[in-house]
Scaffold this motif. Structure first.
Motif, mmCIF file in Angstrom:
data_model
loop_
_atom_site.group_PDB
_atom_site.id
_atom_site.type_symbol
_atom_site.label_atom_id
_atom_site.label_comp_id
_atom_site.label_asym_id
_atom_site.label_seq_id
_atom_site.Cartn_x
_atom_site.Cartn_y
_atom_site.Cartn_z
ATOM 1 N N GLU A 503 52.401 32.195 40.727
ATOM 2 C CA GLU A 503 52.875 33.732 41.318
ATOM 3 C C GLU A 503 51.742 34.821 40.702
ATOM 4 O OE1 GLU A 503 56.694 34.306 41.363
ATOM 5 O OE2 GLU A 503 57.286 32.705 42.367
ATOM 6 N N HIS A 504 51.587 34.637 39.585
ATOM 7 C CA HIS A 504 50.788 35.665 38.848
ATOM 8 C C HIS A 504 49.239 35.836 39.614
ATOM 9 C CE1 HIS A 504 49.095 38.353 35.710
ATOM 10 N NE2 HIS A 504 48.318 37.430 35.223
ATOM 11 N N LEU A 505 48.879 34.415 39.474
ATOM 12 C CA LEU A 505 47.403 34.238 39.794
ATOM 13 C C LEU A 505 47.571 34.911 41.494
ATOM 14 C CD1 LEU A 505 46.695 30.847 38.302
ATOM 15 C CD2 LEU A 505 45.648 33.312 37.663
ATOM 16 N N ASP A 506 48.410 34.369 42.146
ATOM 17 C CA ASP A 506 48.228 34.976 43.679
ATOM 18 C C ASP A 506 48.294 36.348 43.586
ATOM 19 O OD1 ASP A 506 48.470 32.399 44.239
ATOM 20 O OD2 ASP A 506 50.603 32.275 44.672
ATOM 21 N N GLY A 507 49.165 37.151 42.804
ATOM 22 C CA GLY A 507 49.236 38.570 42.775
ATOM 23 C C GLY A 507 47.934 39.157 42.407
ATOM 24 N N ILE A 508 47.147 38.484 41.209
ATOM 25 C CA ILE A 508 45.951 38.910 41.334
ATOM 26 C C ILE A 508 44.947 38.985 42.320
ATOM 27 C CG2 ILE A 508 43.744 38.440 39.670
ATOM 28 C CD1 ILE A 508 45.825 37.521 37.573
ATOM 29 N N ALA A 513 42.290 41.695 46.978
ATOM 30 C CA ALA A 513 42.084 41.543 48.452
ATOM 31 C C ALA A 513 42.481 43.021 48.940
ATOM 32 C CB ALA A 513 43.154 40.597 49.343
ATOM 33 N N ALA A 514 43.247 43.806 48.190
ATOM 34 C CA ALA A 514 43.735 44.986 48.665
ATOM 35 C C ALA A 514 42.436 46.185 48.506
ATOM 36 C CB ALA A 514 44.801 45.684 47.782
ATOM 37 N N ARG A 515 41.543 45.730 47.641
ATOM 38 C CA ARG A 515 40.275 46.632 47.445
ATOM 39 C C ARG A 515 38.999 46.334 48.160
ATOM 40 N NH1 ARG A 515 40.498 45.902 40.524
ATOM 41 N NH2 ARG A 515 42.517 46.881 40.034
ATOM 42 N N LEU A 516 39.362 45.077 49.034
ATOM 43 C CA LEU A 516 38.099 44.728 49.872
ATOM 44 C C LEU A 516 37.860 45.932 50.809
ATOM 45 C CD1 LEU A 516 38.607 41.194 50.463
ATOM 46 C CD2 LEU A 516 37.163 42.028 48.764
ATOM 47 N N GLN A 517 36.702 46.391 51.285
ATOM 48 C CA GLN A 517 36.327 47.253 52.055
ATOM 49 C C GLN A 517 35.342 46.526 52.993
ATOM 50 O OE1 GLN A 517 37.435 50.355 52.486
ATOM 51 N NE2 GLN A 517 38.598 50.149 50.570
ATOM 52 N N ASP A 518 35.710 46.707 54.298
ATOM 53 C CA ASP A 518 34.659 46.308 55.345
ATOM 54 C C ASP A 518 33.253 46.550 55.230
ATOM 55 O OD1 ASP A 518 36.989 44.790 56.764
ATOM 56 O OD2 ASP A 518 37.164 46.597 58.134
ATOM 57 N N SER A 532 39.784 36.049 55.517
ATOM 58 C CA SER A 532 41.219 35.810 55.367
ATOM 59 C C SER A 532 41.623 36.325 54.038
ATOM 60 C CB SER A 532 41.240 34.336 55.413
ATOM 61 O OG SER A 532 42.553 33.694 55.055
ATOM 62 N N PRO A 533 41.823 37.626 53.947
ATOM 63 C CA PRO A 533 42.142 38.214 52.472
ATOM 64 C C PRO A 533 43.352 37.744 52.141
ATOM 65 C CG PRO A 533 42.355 39.865 54.136
ATOM 66 C CD PRO A 533 41.794 38.613 54.664
ATOM 67 N N ALA A 534 44.025 37.447 50.788
ATOM 68 C CA ALA A 534 45.218 37.127 50.492
ATOM 69 C C ALA A 534 46.228 38.071 50.634
ATOM 70 C CB ALA A 534 45.022 36.979 48.990
ATOM 71 N N PRO A 535 47.468 37.592 51.300
ATOM 72 C CA PRO A 535 48.562 38.422 51.462
ATOM 73 C C PRO A 535 49.201 39.016 50.401
ATOM 74 C CG PRO A 535 49.234 36.123 51.785
ATOM 75 C CD PRO A 535 47.769 36.084 51.528
ATOM 76 N N ASP A 536 49.949 40.317 50.300
ATOM 77 C CA ASP A 536 50.477 40.585 48.958
ATOM 78 C C ASP A 536 51.977 40.222 49.067
ATOM 79 O OD1 ASP A 536 51.142 42.009 46.813
ATOM 80 O OD2 ASP A 536 50.690 43.978 47.365
#
Length: 1006
Positions: A503-508, A513-518, A532-536
């Motif tokens: 879960e920690h790795l998934d959280g990272i 993914a939240a920082r990605l910009q188109d 396909s960015p990772a969900p939070d």
């Protein structure tokens, strides 16, 4: 301190003799002590501690040091060679243990042994001591460390230091007290606290005395008349001087009251003395008047007794006229009395002769009785002579009769003796037969005793093994349950760690993914497309992951420990099962008890062989002796019977002559005595009758002479003359009566005429009652005045004394109160309880804090090296909270981010490194405190499994490798596989079903 060689034999896990050559390991500097869990790695450290201190480390609870796999004849022994302060020593110890008895079968307990030798360079040994106290003192003089200090600074237990690192002050303090001697500071705290208590007691005692004095004064004031004295002020304890002023005022008032009471008592005493004099004068007058009346009455009464005096005077004149004939009258009375006595004696003599069998003659002519009695006495003496001739025959008859009676008794006794001896002879023959049977049985038992004893020992050993087998079976069951539970908890903890890590790795990934910009490249893969960015789903913190990993590692350690304990118990149970078999414990105990009973019975019979044989020989000799005794008694009985028959025939003739002479008397002597008594009685009667006749004639002559003298004196008869006669005592009494009457009459006339009595009768009657009444009124008044005076004077004296005592007590109490305040402040400051102690830290804890600060500084030097300069340990003297004490806290300084945090926030590997650094730092400080002894051999026990293989383990090993500087040797105790690859020099411990063994040191990885 440098170790050279360790030898173990039958010690704990090692049944045989094992050797550890530390000189070979010292050359490498760093070596690994490895082996499976429960193999006996720690037993090597226990042996080192046992050799030096006679005990193993105290927290493991080991009581039995002997290996259960060792042969019976192999002694448990530890030999350690080491260098201490430049001197090479060899210590040899054997604990108390069971061994075979030197004499007889069975086991005995051998006492503990110890020997200390000095080893020369050529290998020769010089004995230094062989007594426990001497060896302990020799080693203590050079080690200068207690067992607990040695176990902490030489055998570094990592688990213990992890607990020390995380422990609060109250748990960290006991360990530091064991390592550093602060007893004198604790004694100072106790002494100050004791002085505080003592000063408080002394001050309170002084205050109690002051209160007692004021209370006593108040009681004295209460005894005064109402309103004359005032009670003490109610608030005097706040201002003690007010009590002193009050008491001084009451003393002045009491002084005035005492003066008034003394004056009143003086007046009352004068009144009482006047009343006493008046009463005494009245009583004296009354006494004189009474005496005058009594003297007049006595004179009149004595004059009335004149007739009695005159009668006595007339009686004296008649006695003087009869006095010349007094001698003849006395002679008449005496001879008449002798005649009466002689006549009575004659009658008694005749009665005695009649009782003695004398045929008395007729008593009509008394003068002819005496000659007749004399003739009868002569005839009786003639008969007595004939009887005296038969006395020798009677004596012979009596002797023969006694002899026949003795022979009859002898015959009866011999018969009874023969019967008794024949009965004893039969019993002796029966006893001989019984002893022959018992002797044969005892000889047979003596041959079987040794075999039965061996059977009993084997049965007892099997019963003891069965008891151990059953106890171990229960322990195996409990250990299995503990292992199963520990394994399940370890698996669950490991799964929880993996889950949190995922879960920690998934959280990272979600954060990235939240920082990605188109259109902008990805920081990870560099692509500008993000299909396909990772969900939070929420982020798990790194601390939670680390805590879960630490929890999983701890539970894995518990699981491994439980597995090792279970394996050891199963091996012990298998050994006990092989010795006892599968028979039930009760059955084996019954068999052992039965074998013991049979062996004991056989041994008892065997012991009695000699006694039974001796009694058999004595019984046979008794039978022979009794047979001889019976035969001799039968021969004697025949001889005695024949002798008695011959002597009985000769006795019959002599007996007939004696019976004729006795004439009915019991014996000839009795018959002779009767005749002689009768002859003597006849002679006595003759003499008594003759004397009576002579006395009667003399009495008649004396009567005629007295009658003639009475006529000449003018008395009409002898009776009148006899009544007029007085003896000397009667005459003197009558003369005294006349004189006494005349003297008393003159005295009473003189008494009645005394002047003072005549004068008293002339005065009025005395008034005694009035004077007595006045005296009765004066005495109570004086007594009341005296009581008031005593009370006032006593109250004055009491108040004076109490005022002086109060002043002294107040003077003494002031310094005591000041000392109580001072000692209270000092005690509270030293024990950390006072407000002046801002750190809330006791004196001994303050010293321990200084030692802890040194340990933290020494540990930081190691920890910075292990953690690439990131972490440091610092001492924190934070104030304790509430009633708890402070001063023994530790914090971790993180030099990478500049923060300070508790040791509990470190990860598992970081905690290991911190605790290792703490252990090494503590070793350095304790060594310095112990007189600067250099610790050239150290052991680090377990904890490496919590380190990662990439960098952390390398840092720790580099720190341990740095310890080798200056020739120091470090032994790492661990079963971690990575260390077997990293540390080439190793000592391996292998375990098997028959115990463990130590393989030789190797320089190649295992």
């Amino acid at each position: 301190m440098r170790l050279h060689r360790l030898e173990l034999q039958a010690f704990l896990a090692f049944p045989g003799r094992e050797v550890v050559d530390f000189d070979a390991l010292n050359a490498a500097g760093l070596f690994l002590l490895t082996g499976r869990t429960g193999a006996g790695k720690t037993a090597i450290l226990d042996a080192i501690c046992f050799a030096l201190y006679g005990q193993v480390p105290g927290d493991r609870g080991i009581k039995r040091l002997r290996s259960d796999h060792a042969p019976v004849d192999t002694a448990t022994e530890v030999v350690l060679e080491l260098t201490l302060r430049g001197r090479r020593l060899r210590v040899t110890r054997r604990p108390e243990q069971e061994r075979r008895a030197l004499r007889g079968a069975g086991m005995t307990t051998a006492k503990a042994e110890v020997r200390l030798d000095a080893v020369a360079p050529d290998g020769s040994a010089e004995p230094l001591a062989n007594r426990h106290e001497e060896v302990g003192q020799e080693l203590q003089d050079v080690l200068r460390m207690t067992r607990d200090q040695f176990c902490q600074v030489v055998l570094l237990p990592q688990g213990g230091f992890q607990r020390f690192l995380h422990a609060p002050t109250r748990e960290r303090e006991p360990l530091l007290r064991e390592l550093f001697d602060v007893e004198r500071f604790g004694d100072l705290e106790k002494w100050l606290d004791g002085q505080r208590i003592q000063a408080g007691r002394e001050a309170e005692s002084a205050l109690r005395e002051v209160r007692g004095t004021v209370s006593a004064a108040a009681h004295v004031v209460d005894t005064a008349p109402a309103g004359t004295l005032a009670p003490p002020p109610t608030d005097w304890e706040r201002t003690p001087s007010s009590a002193q002023e009050w008491l001084a005022e009451q003393a002045v008032v009491a002084e005035a009251q005492a003066t008034t009471a003394v004056e009143a008592l003086t007046d009352a005493t004068r009144t009482r003395e006047f009343a006493e004099k008046t009463h005494a004068d009245a009583c004296a007058l009354q006494a004189r008047q009474t005496a005058a009346a009594e003297a007049s009455a006595a004179l009149a009464a004595w004059e009335a007794r004149r007739g009695t005096r005159d009668q006595a005077q007339s009686r004296l004149r008649a006695a003087r006229a009869a006095a010349p004939a007094d001698v003849l009258v006395r002679a008449w009375h005496e001879r008449t009395a002798r005649a009466d006595a002689a006549t009575a004696a004659g009658q008694q003599a005749l009665a005695a002769a009649r009782a003695a069998g004398v045929p008395l003659p007729a008593l009509d002519a008394p003068a002819s009785v005496a000659p007749a009695l004399t003739g009868l006495a002569d005839g009786l003496r003639s008969d007595a002579g004939a009887i005296r001739a038969l006395l020798p025959v009677e004596e012979q008859v009596d002797r023969e009769r006694l002899a026949l009676q003795a022979l009859r008794r002898r015959i009866t006794g011999l018969g009874r003796s023969i019967e008794e001896d024949e009965g004893r002879l039969g019993g002796a023959r029966t006893e001989v037969a019984r002893l022959e049977t018992a002797a044969q049985a005892a000889q047979e038992a003596a041959g079987q005793a040794d075999a039965l004893r061996g059977i009993a020992e084997v049965a007892a050993a099997r019963a003891g093994a069965a008891e151990l087998r059953d106890r171990l079976a229960a322990q195996v069951t409990q250990a299995t349950e503990r292992f199963t539970g520990a394994r399940e908890l370890a698996v669950a903890a490991r799964e929880e760690h993996l889950r949190l890590l995922g879960e920690h790795l998934d959280g990272i990934a979600a954060v990235l993914a939240a920082r990605l910009q188109d259109g902008e490249p990805c920081a990870v893969c560099g692509s500008s497309e993000h299909p396909s960015p990772a969900p939070d789903h929420g982020t798990v913190a790194q601390d939670a992951v680390d805590a879960a990993k630490l929890r999983a590692d701890e539970l894995a350690t518990v699981r491994d420990t439980c597995a090792g304990q279970l394996a050891e118990l199963r091996e012990e149970h298998a050994g006990a099962l092989g010795e006892a078999g599968r028979s039930a414990l009760a059955e084996l105990r019954d068999a052992a008890a039965d074998a013991h009973r049979r062996a004991t019975a056989a041994a008892t019979l065997a012991v009695g062989v000699g006694t039974t044989t001796g009694r058999l020989v004595a019984g046979r000799a008794a039978v022979v002796e009794l047979e001889e005794t019976v035969q001799a008694a039968r021969l004697e009985l025949a001889g005695v019977t024949a002798d008695r028959a011959g002597r009985a025939s000769a006795l019959e003739d002599d007996l007939a002559r004696v019976e004729s002479g006795r004439a009915g008397a019991p014996t000839l002597g009795a018959r002779l005595a009767d005749l002689e008594t009768a002859a003597a009685a006849a002679d006595d009667a003759a003499e008594a009758i003759a004397a009576a006749v002579r006395a009667t004639v003399e009495a008649r002559d004396a009567q005629d002479a007295a009658a003639a003298a009475a006529q000449r004196a003018g008395f009409p008869s002898l009776d009148a003359l006899a009544q007029a006669l007085l003896d000397d005592e009667q005459g003197d009494l009558l003369e005294q009566q006349v004189r006494d009457h005349d003297t008393t009459m003159a005295e009473r006339r003189a008494a009645a005429a005394r002047p003072e009595l005549v004068e008293a009768m002339a005065q009025p009657a005395a008034r005694v009652d009035a004077a007595a009444a006045a005296l009765r009124r004066a005495k109570p008044a004086e007594a009341a005045a005296q009581d008031l005076q005593h009370a006032a004077v006593s109250r004055r004296g009491q108040l004076r004394g109490l005022a002086e005592r109060l002043a002294q007590e107040l003077e003494r109490t002031g310094p005591l109160l000041q000392r109580r305040a001072l000692m209270t402040d000092l005690a509270e400051l030293a024990t950390g309880r006072g407000s002046a102690n801002r750190l809330n830290m006791s004196l001994s804890v303050y010293v321990l804090a200084a030692r802890l600060e040194e340990v933290a500084a020494a540990a930081t030097a190691r920890l910075l090296e292990m953690t690439d300069g990131r972490f440091a340990l610092e001492h924190a003297d934070d104030t304790g909270k509430g009633r708890s004490l402070g001063g023994l806290d530790l914090v971790v300084a993180d030099h990478w981010n500049g923060t300070r945090r508790p040791p509990a926030t470190l990860s598992g590997g970081e905690t290991f490194m911190a605790s290792l650094a703490l252990a090494l730092g503590l070793a350095d400080v304790v060594a310095a405190q112990s007189g600067g002894v250099r610790l050239e051999t150290l052991f680090v026990d377990e904890g490496f499994g919590s380190l990662d293989d990439e960098g952390t383990l390398d840092g720790v090993l580099e720190a341990l490798d740095a310890l080798r500087e200056g020739g120091r040797t470090v032994g790492v105790v661990s079963h971690v596989g990575e260390l077997r690859q990293r540390i080439p020099t190793q000592v391996r411990v292998e375990k098997g079903r028959n115990g463990s063994r130590i393989l030789a040191a190797t320089s190649t990885p295992a």
